[in-house]
Scaffold this motif. Structure first.
Motif, PDB file in Angstrom:
ATOM      1  N   PRO A   1       0.818  -1.211   0.000  1.00  0.00           N
ATOM      2  CA  PRO A   1       0.000   0.000   0.000  1.00  0.00           C
ATOM      3  C   PRO A   1       0.853   1.263   0.000  1.00  0.00           C
ATOM      4  O   PRO A   1       2.021   1.271   0.395  1.00  0.00           O
ATOM      5  N   HIS A   2       0.235   2.350  -0.429  1.00  0.00           N
ATOM      6  CA  HIS A   2       0.946   3.567  -0.804  1.00  0.00           C
ATOM      7  C   HIS A   2       1.843   4.142   0.294  1.00  0.00           C
ATOM      8  O   HIS A   2       3.023   4.405   0.053  1.00  0.00           O
TER       9      HIS A   2
ATOM     10  N   ARG B   1      -5.143   8.522  -3.753  1.00  0.00           N
ATOM     11  CA  ARG B   1      -6.525   8.102  -3.527  1.00  0.00           C
ATOM     12  C   ARG B   1      -7.136   7.444  -4.768  1.00  0.00           C
ATOM     13  O   ARG B   1      -7.718   6.352  -4.684  1.00  0.00           O
ATOM     14  N   ALA B   2      -7.019   8.090  -5.914  1.00  0.00           N
ATOM     15  CA  ALA B   2      -7.628   7.535  -7.127  1.00  0.00           C
ATOM     16  C   ALA B   2      -7.015   6.188  -7.475  1.00  0.00           C
ATOM     17  O   ALA B   2      -7.707   5.260  -7.918  1.00  0.00           O
ATOM     18  N   ASP B   3      -5.706   6.057  -7.255  1.00  0.00           N
ATOM     19  CA  ASP B   3      -5.043   4.794  -7.541  1.00  0.00           C
ATOM     20  C   ASP B   3      -5.544   3.705  -6.593  1.00  0.00           C
ATOM     21  O   ASP B   3      -5.787   2.565  -7.016  1.00  0.00           O
TER      22      ASP B   3
ATOM     23  N   ASP C   1      -8.693  -1.296  -5.749  1.00  0.00           N
ATOM     24  CA  ASP C   1      -9.765  -2.028  -5.071  1.00  0.00           C
ATOM     25  C   ASP C   1     -10.822  -2.489  -6.064  1.00  0.00           C
ATOM     26  O   ASP C   1     -11.346  -3.610  -5.971  1.00  0.00           O
ATOM     27  N   ALA C   2     -11.142  -1.639  -7.041  1.00  0.00           N
ATOM     28  CA  ALA C   2     -12.195  -1.966  -7.998  1.00  0.00           C
ATOM     29  C   ALA C   2     -11.741  -3.004  -9.022  1.00  0.00           C
ATOM     30  O   ALA C   2     -12.475  -3.943  -9.339  1.00  0.00           O
TER      31      ALA C   2
ATOM     32  N   LEU D   1      -7.733   1.445  -0.348  1.00  0.00           N
ATOM     33  CA  LEU D   1      -8.245   2.735   0.121  1.00  0.00           C
ATOM     34  C   LEU D   1      -8.386   2.771   1.640  1.00  0.00           C
ATOM     35  O   LEU D   1      -7.952   3.753   2.270  1.00  0.00           O
ATOM     36  N   PRO D   2      -8.946   1.751   2.298  1.00  0.00           N
ATOM     37  CA  PRO D   2      -8.978   1.777   3.759  1.00  0.00           C
ATOM     38  C   PRO D   2      -7.582   1.870   4.373  1.00  0.00           C
ATOM     39  O   PRO D   2      -7.389   2.540   5.389  1.00  0.00           O
TER      40      PRO D   2
END
Length: 343
Positions: free
Chosen positions: A114-115, A269-271, A276-277, A286-287
């Motif tokens: 994660p980022h 955020r968009a990434d 997730d999608a 995102l969480p």
């Protein structure tokens, strides 16, 4: 039994070192199945030959093809996190050219951290290896500018190159099988075949605390004009020694200041939503990005060595560094042999 070739392509800072160590030592013993990884199990030269060291191509790919052709195996693994920096289409071209008999039996695996975790771990790694010795803010701005947090875009390239043969896994401990990258990887690679695994741990490349990073930063700054390969070798070996001798007093790991989180968040955020999608099908990245806000600190941690170490310690380290620097102009092969275990 049909052979299966596994191409493990990273990412960086997702436990690649412990996987490669596991494979090189033969720690995993599958039941009734021959698991093989040629050489040292870190196949960085394959990636480099498609990138900054084109003189290695095609010799390194031909050599791997010969090793695979001459060995008896059911599942073979080629692994290097350096494929993260190579266009996936170029990797697919090399596979189809040099490993053509195995191209339709390949599975390509990537783990993605994660980022925020990736930024922190990569910043610490770059300080240790001498790639970047500026501030944490300098690193983040450069990382964002180079698009290194565009995970979804890069994964789309792998999917386009390898189709359904490409698999991504989130590098989040709670989502890994038994919370262990080794078991998670083996579950994918062995497809449920039972195995035994020597319990040698999974944190061989753990991040250093801030005082150690500040010291490494100072040393790497002193080595700035010396060959990069030798600086990287020094960072790996000295970092391992520091890790094996924990600090005598509690020391914090590198953490993200709130101001830098606020810079990172809109870019990530968009990434995270796209990951997730398109890859998870449920909330995941995102969480993690949102939760990371609570772990930020109000002001940056100092990476200046004098803020963590006494003048006398720094004097001794500077003298020692000047002594080491006299050897760092040697050929990387010779310098590396002296520093590694068993040299």
């Amino acid at each position: 039994m049909a052979r299966r070739l596994i191409l493990h392509v990273g990412d960086c800072k997702t436990g690649s070192t412990i996987l490669q160590t596991m494979l090189a030592r033969g720690d995993c013993k599958p039941a009734g199945l021959r698991l093989f990884s040629p050489g040292t199990a870190n196949h960085g030269a394959l990636a480099r030959s498609l990138g900054e060291r084109k003189a290695l191509y095609p010799a390194r790919w031909n050599a791997i093809a010969r090793r695979l052709d001459g060995a008896e195996w059911d599942v073979a693994v080629l692994s290097t996190e350096l494929f993260e920096f190579i266009p996936p289409a170029r990797v697919a071209e090399a596979v189809n050219t040099h490993l053509a008999p195995l191209a339709d039996q390949i599975t390509v695996i990537a783990y993605v951290r994660p980022h925020v975790g990736r930024v922190l771990s990569q910043c610490a790694e770059n300080l240790k290896l001498g790639h970047d010795t500026g501030t944490q803010a300098d690193f983040l701005k450069s990382f964002l500018k180079r698009g290194r947090l565009d995970f979804a875009g890069r994964l789309a390239g792998w999917r386009a190159a390898f189709g359904d043969s490409f698999q991504m896994r989130p590098f989040i401990r709670s989502r890994l099988k038994q919370g262990d990258i080794r078991h998670d990887f083996l579950d994918l690679v062995l497809q449920g075949t039972p195995y035994t695994l020597s319990d040698s741990g999974q944190d061989s490349n753990a991040a250093l605390p801030v005082p150690d990073l500040a010291l490494m930063r100072m040393l790497q700054q002193r080595f700035a004009d010396l060959p990069l390969d030798n600086r990287v070798t020094f960072g790996k070996q000295f970092g391992r020694l520091l890790r094996d001798r924990p600090p005598t007093t509690a020391a914090e790991p590198l953490r993200l200041p709130r101001a830098l989180y606020d810079l990172l968040y809109p870019a990530a955020r968009a990434d995270a939503e796209r990951l997730d999608a398109e890859w998870i099908g449920a909330p995941c990245f995102l969480p993690d990005l949102e939760a990371a806000r609570d772990a930020t600190i109000p002001t940056p941690q100092s990476l200046e060595a004098e803020d963590h170490h006494s003048p006398e310690t720094l004097r001794l380290m500077a003298v020692w560094a000047d002594l080491i620097a006299r050897q760092m102009g040697d050929e990387p092969k010779d310098f590396g042999a002296r520093l590694r275990d068993g040299a």
